[in-house]
Design a protein around this motif. Structure first.
Motif, PDB file in Angstrom:
ATOM      1  N   LYS A 121     -50.859 -28.593 -32.983  1.00 49.50           N
ATOM      2  CA  LYS A 121     -50.104 -28.027 -31.861  1.00 49.50           C
ATOM      3  C   LYS A 121     -48.625 -28.014 -32.212  1.00 49.50           C
ATOM      4  CE  LYS A 121     -48.406 -30.674 -28.934  1.00 49.50           C
ATOM      5  NZ  LYS A 121     -47.091 -31.251 -28.604  1.00 49.50           N
ATOM      6  N   ARG A 171     -56.395 -23.367 -35.030  1.00 54.96           N
ATOM      7  CA  ARG A 171     -57.581 -24.149 -35.430  1.00 54.96           C
ATOM      8  C   ARG A 171     -58.205 -23.544 -36.680  1.00 54.96           C
ATOM      9  NH1 ARG A 171     -59.105 -26.982 -30.493  1.00 54.96           N
ATOM     10  NH2 ARG A 171     -57.927 -26.018 -28.805  1.00 54.96           N
ATOM     11  N   ASP A 199     -56.808 -28.795 -36.903  1.00 50.01           N
ATOM     12  CA  ASP A 199     -56.025 -28.025 -35.928  1.00 50.01           C
ATOM     13  C   ASP A 199     -54.694 -28.719 -35.700  1.00 50.01           C
ATOM     14  OD1 ASP A 199     -56.448 -30.167 -34.125  1.00 50.01           O
ATOM     15  OD2 ASP A 199     -58.210 -29.222 -33.263  1.00 50.01           O
ATOM     16  N   VAL A 229     -51.405 -23.524 -30.560  1.00 53.16           N
ATOM     17  CA  VAL A 229     -52.462 -24.271 -31.266  1.00 53.16           C
ATOM     18  C   VAL A 229     -53.199 -23.340 -32.222  1.00 53.16           C
ATOM     19  CG1 VAL A 229     -54.669 -25.495 -30.998  1.00 53.16           C
ATOM     20  CG2 VAL A 229     -52.766 -25.994 -29.434  1.00 53.16           C
ATOM     21  N   ARG A 269     -58.138 -41.406 -28.802  1.00 60.94           N
ATOM     22  CA  ARG A 269     -58.850 -40.769 -27.689  1.00 60.94           C
ATOM     23  C   ARG A 269     -60.273 -41.309 -27.580  1.00 60.94           C
ATOM     24  NH1 ARG A 269     -56.736 -36.019 -30.235  1.00 60.94           N
ATOM     25  NH2 ARG A 269     -54.849 -35.306 -29.188  1.00 60.94           N
ATOM     26  N   ASP A 286     -50.284 -37.471 -34.119  1.00 61.09           N
ATOM     27  CA  ASP A 286     -50.463 -37.448 -32.660  1.00 61.09           C
ATOM     28  C   ASP A 286     -50.807 -36.044 -32.152  1.00 61.09           C
ATOM     29  OD1 ASP A 286     -50.038 -40.093 -32.050  1.00 61.09           O
ATOM     30  OD2 ASP A 286     -48.112 -39.786 -31.040  1.00 61.09           O
ATOM     31  N   GLY A 287     -50.394 -35.015 -32.881  1.00 61.60           N
ATOM     32  CA  GLY A 287     -50.531 -33.648 -32.363  1.00 61.60           C
ATOM     33  C   GLY A 287     -51.327 -32.734 -33.273  1.00 61.60           C
ATOM     34  N   CYS A 288     -52.148 -33.329 -34.130  1.00 58.15           N
ATOM     35  CA  CYS A 288     -53.008 -32.507 -34.991  1.00 58.15           C
ATOM     36  C   CYS A 288     -54.300 -33.272 -35.253  1.00 58.15           C
ATOM     37  CB  CYS A 288     -52.312 -32.177 -36.318  1.00 58.15           C
ATOM     38  SG  CYS A 288     -52.067 -33.576 -37.418  1.00 58.15           S
ATOM     39  N   ARG A 289     -55.264 -32.590 -35.848  1.00 63.37           N
ATOM     40  CA  ARG A 289     -56.469 -33.286 -36.312  1.00 63.37           C
ATOM     41  C   ARG A 289     -56.517 -33.206 -37.827  1.00 63.37           C
ATOM     42  NH1 ARG A 289     -58.724 -31.044 -31.387  1.00 63.37           N
ATOM     43  NH2 ARG A 289     -59.256 -32.798 -30.015  1.00 63.37           N
ATOM     44  N   GLU A 302     -47.452 -24.425 -25.637  1.00 61.01           N
ATOM     45  CA  GLU A 302     -47.869 -25.078 -26.867  1.00 61.01           C
ATOM     46  C   GLU A 302     -48.681 -24.069 -27.670  1.00 61.01           C
ATOM     47  OE1 GLU A 302     -50.026 -28.423 -25.190  1.00 61.01           O
ATOM     48  OE2 GLU A 302     -48.147 -29.538 -25.021  1.00 61.01           O
ATOM     49  N   ASP A 328     -52.556 -28.860 -18.866  1.00 62.90           N
ATOM     50  CA  ASP A 328     -52.234 -27.916 -19.949  1.00 62.90           C
ATOM     51  C   ASP A 328     -53.220 -26.742 -20.024  1.00 62.90           C
ATOM     52  OD1 ASP A 328     -50.153 -29.598 -20.594  1.00 62.90           O
ATOM     53  OD2 ASP A 328     -51.073 -30.423 -22.388  1.00 62.90           O
ATOM     54  N   ALA A 336     -63.086 -28.255 -33.159  1.00 61.94           N
ATOM     55  CA  ALA A 336     -63.138 -29.646 -32.688  1.00 61.94           C
ATOM     56  C   ALA A 336     -62.447 -29.668 -31.324  1.00 61.94           C
ATOM     57  CB  ALA A 336     -62.419 -30.583 -33.660  1.00 61.94           C
ATOM     58  N   GLY A 337     -62.680 -30.724 -30.568  1.00 63.02           N
ATOM     59  CA  GLY A 337     -61.941 -30.901 -29.318  1.00 63.02           C
ATOM     60  C   GLY A 337     -62.273 -29.856 -28.271  1.00 63.02           C
ATOM     61  N   SER A 338     -61.210 -29.319 -27.629  1.00 67.09           N
ATOM     62  CA  SER A 338     -61.441 -28.520 -26.423  1.00 67.09           C
ATOM     63  C   SER A 338     -62.179 -27.212 -26.694  1.00 67.09           C
ATOM     64  CB  SER A 338     -60.124 -28.253 -25.692  1.00 67.09           C
ATOM     65  OG  SER A 338     -59.359 -27.273 -26.347  1.00 67.09           O
ATOM     66  N   PHE A 355     -51.165 -22.821 -24.747  1.00 67.26           N
ATOM     67  CA  PHE A 355     -51.418 -23.663 -23.571  1.00 67.26           C
ATOM     68  C   PHE A 355     -50.098 -23.866 -22.838  1.00 67.26           C
ATOM     69  CE2 PHE A 355     -54.748 -24.729 -26.578  1.00 67.26           C
ATOM     70  CZ  PHE A 355     -55.889 -24.741 -25.787  1.00 67.26           C
TER      71      PHE A 355
HETATM   72  P1  TMP Z   1     -57.461 -29.564 -27.985  1.00 64.02           P
HETATM   73  O1  TMP Z   1     -58.671 -29.539 -28.863  1.00 64.02           O
HETATM   74  O2  TMP Z   1     -57.415 -30.728 -27.032  1.00 64.02           O
HETATM   75  O3  TMP Z   1     -57.216 -28.247 -27.307  1.00 64.02           O
HETATM   76  O4  TMP Z   1     -56.202 -29.795 -28.942  1.00 64.02           O
HETATM   77  C1  TMP Z   1     -56.003 -29.018 -30.108  1.00 64.02           C
HETATM   78  C2  TMP Z   1     -54.951 -29.687 -30.992  1.00 64.02           C
HETATM   79  O5  TMP Z   1     -53.676 -29.626 -30.387  1.00 64.02           O
HETATM   80  C3  TMP Z   1     -55.228 -31.169 -31.223  1.00 64.02           C
HETATM   81  O6  TMP Z   1     -54.851 -31.499 -32.560  1.00 64.02           O
HETATM   82  C4  TMP Z   1     -54.342 -31.883 -30.241  1.00 64.02           C
HETATM   83  C5  TMP Z   1     -53.188 -30.922 -30.073  1.00 64.02           C
HETATM   84  N1  TMP Z   1     -52.664 -30.913 -28.707  1.00 64.02           N
HETATM   85  C6  TMP Z   1     -51.667 -31.817 -28.367  1.00 64.02           C
HETATM   86  O7  TMP Z   1     -51.227 -32.606 -29.203  1.00 64.02           O
HETATM   87  N2  TMP Z   1     -51.187 -31.804 -27.096  1.00 64.02           N
HETATM   88  C7  TMP Z   1     -51.620 -30.950 -26.163  1.00 64.02           C
HETATM   89  O8  TMP Z   1     -51.134 -30.994 -25.027  1.00 64.02           O
HETATM   90  C8  TMP Z   1     -52.660 -29.999 -26.517  1.00 64.02           C
HETATM   91  C9  TMP Z   1     -53.194 -29.039 -25.505  1.00 64.02           C
HETATM   92  C10 TMP Z   1     -53.149 -30.027 -27.785  1.00 64.02           C
END
Ligand code: TMP
Ligand code: ASP
Length: 237
Positions: free
Chosen positions: A177, A94, A175, A92, A215, A196-199, A90, A129, A98-100, A121
């Motif tokens: 993915k 940013r 951010d 990513v 979440r 679902d896959g961004c902020r 994946e 991941d 934010a987040g991880s 990731f």
């Molecule tokens: P993270 O802050 O959890 O690392 O995620 C960064 C961005 O990527 C966030 O918008 C969520 C997205 N993401 C996914 O949608 N699926 C994943 O498995 C991962 C690692 C991140």
């Protein structure tokens, strides 16, 4: 195009074969998962909203010269896509912390990241991941150096296009993915682009308009996705 047997069911989408070996049907389900599948709920309308949202974004990216697997919408929750060999990492990017990254590096939530960061990731829920780098990708044979270079270049081009798209509609692309695959030798964008896959944050209030609402149990998840779609002028009904 005839839909055939289910090939694979992921956490939020199912994939079906078609009568053409080069094409698949992608079905967006209402299932919403977080924390590598630990938290799962059904959210009414989410499959339809994400399918139409993704179609709009993929078409926007294609118009900007970024190759994607998207062909066309087939219905409320289904789209026709090219059948790729997926690369199991994946990508990513940013623009804001934010987040991880906040948890891993102890940086301030909400700080601007200049230049934006790029992280890989490994797509593996059982291992949560884990972050990997170019050397892991090369050593374990997940992708070639050329593929890695292409994934990075395309991921940053997506940033230029989408940062502006969301900014013009009053939102910050914090951010996101992306996942890529190979189709007849070419690396192209696959999977989906949806909240679902961004902020995404409102530019003025910094209110969350993405899956962090799920979440963090903030409620109004699909309503927020619909708000984003409406600001972009995406027709849902
Ligand atoms: P993270 O802050 O959890 O690392 O995620 C960064 C961005 O990527 C966030 O918008 C969520 C997205 N993401 C996914 O949608 N699926 C994943 O498995 C991962 C690692 C991140
Ligand atoms: N790891 C991603 C998230 O927390 C995807 C998932 O686990 O479903 O949203």
């Amino acid at each position: 195009m005839e839909k055939r047997a289910e090939l694979y069911a992921g956490k939020a989408k199912s994939v079906f074969l078609t009568d053409d070996p080069d094409y698949l049907v992608l079905q967006f389900r209402n299932d919403t998962s977080a924390f590598d599948g630990e938290k799962v709920e059904q959210l009414d309308r989410k499959g339809m909203v994400n399918n139409k949202f993704n179609a709009f974004i993929m078409q926007t990216l294609q118009a900007a010269g970024i190759p994607t697997h998207f062909e066309r919408l087939l219905g409320d929750d289904e789209a026709l896509v090219k059948r790729m060999a997926m690369i199991p990492v994946e990508c990513v990017v940013r623009n804001i912390a934010a987040g991880s990254i906040v948890r891993r590096l102890g940086v301030q939530d909400g700080m601007d990241l200049n230049p934006p960061t790029f992280e890989f990731f490994l797509k593996n829920d059982a291992l949560h991941d884990p972050m990997v780098n170019d050397y892991h990708i090369r050593t374990f044979g997940w992708a070639s150096d050329e593929d890695v270079a292409q994934m990075k270049a395309l991921t940053f081009r997506v940033n230029e296009v989408l940062k502006k798209l969301f900014d013009d509609a009053g939102m910050l692309l914090v951010d996101y993915k992306l996942e890529f695959g190979r189709f007849h030798g070419q690396v192209i964008l696959g999977d989906e682009f949806s909240p679902d896959g961004c902020r995404l944050w409102d530019k003025q209030t910094r209110n969350k308009l993405d899956k962090d609402r799920f979440r963090q149990g903030l409620g109004g998840v699909v309503e927020a996705y619909e708000e984003v779609a409406s600001r972009l002028g995406i027709k849902l009904d």
